[in-house]
Design an enzyme around this catalytic site. Structure first.
Site, mmCIF file in Angstrom:
data_model
loop_
_atom_site.group_PDB
_atom_site.id
_atom_site.type_symbol
_atom_site.label_atom_id
_atom_site.label_comp_id
_atom_site.label_asym_id
_atom_site.label_seq_id
_atom_site.Cartn_x
_atom_site.Cartn_y
_atom_site.Cartn_z
ATOM 1 N N CYS A 113 -3.856 -6.552 9.444
ATOM 2 C CA CYS A 113 -4.688 -5.486 9.606
ATOM 3 C C CYS A 113 -4.350 -4.441 10.482
ATOM 4 C CB CYS A 113 -6.188 -5.707 9.451
ATOM 5 S SG CYS A 113 -6.829 -6.572 8.223
ATOM 6 N N ASP B 214 -13.114 -2.333 8.523
ATOM 7 C CA ASP B 214 -13.704 -1.263 9.274
ATOM 8 C C ASP B 214 -15.109 -1.013 8.694
ATOM 9 O OD1 ASP B 214 -11.894 -1.456 11.114
ATOM 10 O OD2 ASP B 214 -10.842 0.559 10.640
ATOM 11 N N ASP C 130 -6.934 -6.315 -10.382
ATOM 12 C CA ASP C 130 -6.627 -7.503 -10.363
ATOM 13 C C ASP C 130 -5.918 -7.885 -11.797
ATOM 14 O OD1 ASP C 130 -6.995 -8.127 -7.826
ATOM 15 O OD2 ASP C 130 -9.114 -9.473 -8.269
#
Length: 429
Positions: free
Chosen positions: A126, A134, A316
């Protein structure tokens, strides 16, 4: 390292049982941290990611017992997990575990809500400023948490407990919605989440939480309201069927031709994918057992698709659709709007002879009448299964390497396909 060998050219015919959804099972297991009573989860898929999360929860002192069919049994049955977090002994989730699966970071919400503290390693890879966590951290801070990033860990404290808040996500986030939802169940007062993710798996988690005594309304819509309660209790809940697994096998049938019953699949969870398959030439029928997918005689028609949050076409299934379009009778376009760098399968599909051109986040696929088998390498979970779909229709033999990616998200894939006539086997070592 295991590999999968496939000899293409066989049509798929038969029945494929659809497993419980990984994307619901993982947050449901994490939700067990919210209570000191036992949560019983049925229809949990036997996946590498589920096993890893069991290790992570065990690190916190959670006791997990499993019952159900064992790997290798011909009859499909998801396992039942009895999860007891009565004695949490550690609120730290270390890097060596969290780095292996991003969803494990979600333990921060329940630990903070119940134990008032959590030290959770940031997921690997990240970059500062672009971290998916975040928005998740922002939501917890709205609920009253004090969070600092120290040495690669999110160090979270809520000495007075969490309180209700208005949380508006600047963009749709599944992880942020899951964590805010779980944490808010034990917060004092009312929490309202707007621009929430609408995925069916979030509604499934909320359903389970309500069985545990939570007061949640609106899950599955963009506005979720949670009335905090003092304590949650144990419950029994069955994981909903995996719409991504069902969509994957539906595309495999459309690719090879044939007639397959997807046992347990629910069309309302995957309507966008079914609409695309119908446009591509498949016949879709809802049955008492699930969904029947057929493609007999007609060719594969090209489609243009953009991924989007539920109820749109899921990211996906993007790689699987691209594999299908490599044999379409014309040119197709697929635009990825959810994730960056999610075209890693393009280079491997090209080994089959696929013609795919990339322009930013859009892939243009020129369909070909034939693919040829080739040695290929899986790069991630969804990309790996797209290679299997291509191999099922390719001439000759394909060897798919690095299939540990497949084991993260597909339960007994080679057994399910073999039972429907595919020539496919796992080669160990």
């Amino acid at each position: 390292m295991d590999r999968i060998r496939i000899v293409g050219g066989n049509k798929l015919n038969g029945t494929i049982p659809i497993s419980g959804a990984k994307n619901a099972a993982l947050p449901l297991m994490i939700a067990a941290l919210l209570t000191d009573e036992t949560l019983i989860l049925e229809n949990v898929p036997r996946l590498a990611d589920v096993a890893l999360l069991q290790r992570i929860l065990g690190n916190h002192g959670v006791d997990i017992m499993s019952a159900g069919k064992r790997p290798g049994d011909r009859e499909h049955q998801g396992q039942t997990l009895h999860i007891s977090a009565a004695n949490i002994i550690d609120t730290t989730a270390p890097y060596d575990l969290v780095s292996k699966m991003r969803a494990s970071f979600w333990v921060i919400g329940p630990l903070l809500a119940r134990m008032k503290e959590a030290n959770v390693s940031l997921p690997g890879g990240c970059a500062i400023g672009t971290r998916p966590v975040d928005l998740l951290i922002m939501a917890l801070e709205k609920l009253g948490a004090e969070i600092v990033i120290d040495g690669g860990y999110a160090v979270a404290r809520a000495p007075q407990g969490l309180h209700g808040a208005e949380i508006e996500f600047p963009k749709v986030t599944v992880s942020g919605t899951h964590v805010a939802l779980m944490a808010a169940t034990l917060a004092k007062g009312t929490t309202v989440i707007t621009n929430a993710a609408c995925e069916p798996e979030i509604a499934d988690v909320a359903d389970c939480l309500n069985k545990m005594g939570a007061k949640i309304t609106g899950a599955g819509t963009s506005r979720i309201v949670i009335e905090g309660v003092e304590k949650l209790h144990g419950a029994r809940h069955a994981v909903l069927p995996d719409r991504i697994e069902a969509g994957t096998y539906a595309m495999a049938v459309a690719m090879t031709g044939g007639d397959v019953q997807l046992q347990g699949a629910r069309p309302e969870l995957m309507q966008a994918a079914l609409d695309v398959l119908i446009e591509a030439g498949a016949t879709i029928t809802q049955t008492n057992e699930g969904i029947r997918v057929q493609r007999n005689g007609s060719g594969i028609r090209p489609v243009d698709v953009s991924t989007s949050p539920f109820p749109g076409f899921p990211t996906d299934l993007q790689a699987q659709l691209m594999a299908l379009m490599t044999r379409a009778e014309g040119s197709s376009r697929i635009t990825e709007t959810i994730f960056e760098n999610r075209f890693m399968h393009v280079q491997e599909l090209a080994r089959f002879g696929a013609r795919i051109a990339l322009d930013g986040e859009t892939a243009t696929i020129e369909g070909r009448p034939k693919l040829r088998g080739a040695p290929v390498m899986a790069t991630d979970l969804r990309a790996s299964v797209s290679l299997v779909i291509a191999a099922l229709a390719a001439e000759g033999e394909t060897m798919v390497n690095r299939i540990y990616h497949l084991d993260r998200g597909f339960e007994r894939l080679e057994d399910k396909l073999s039972a429907c006539g595919a020539t496919i086997e796992r080669i160990s070592g």
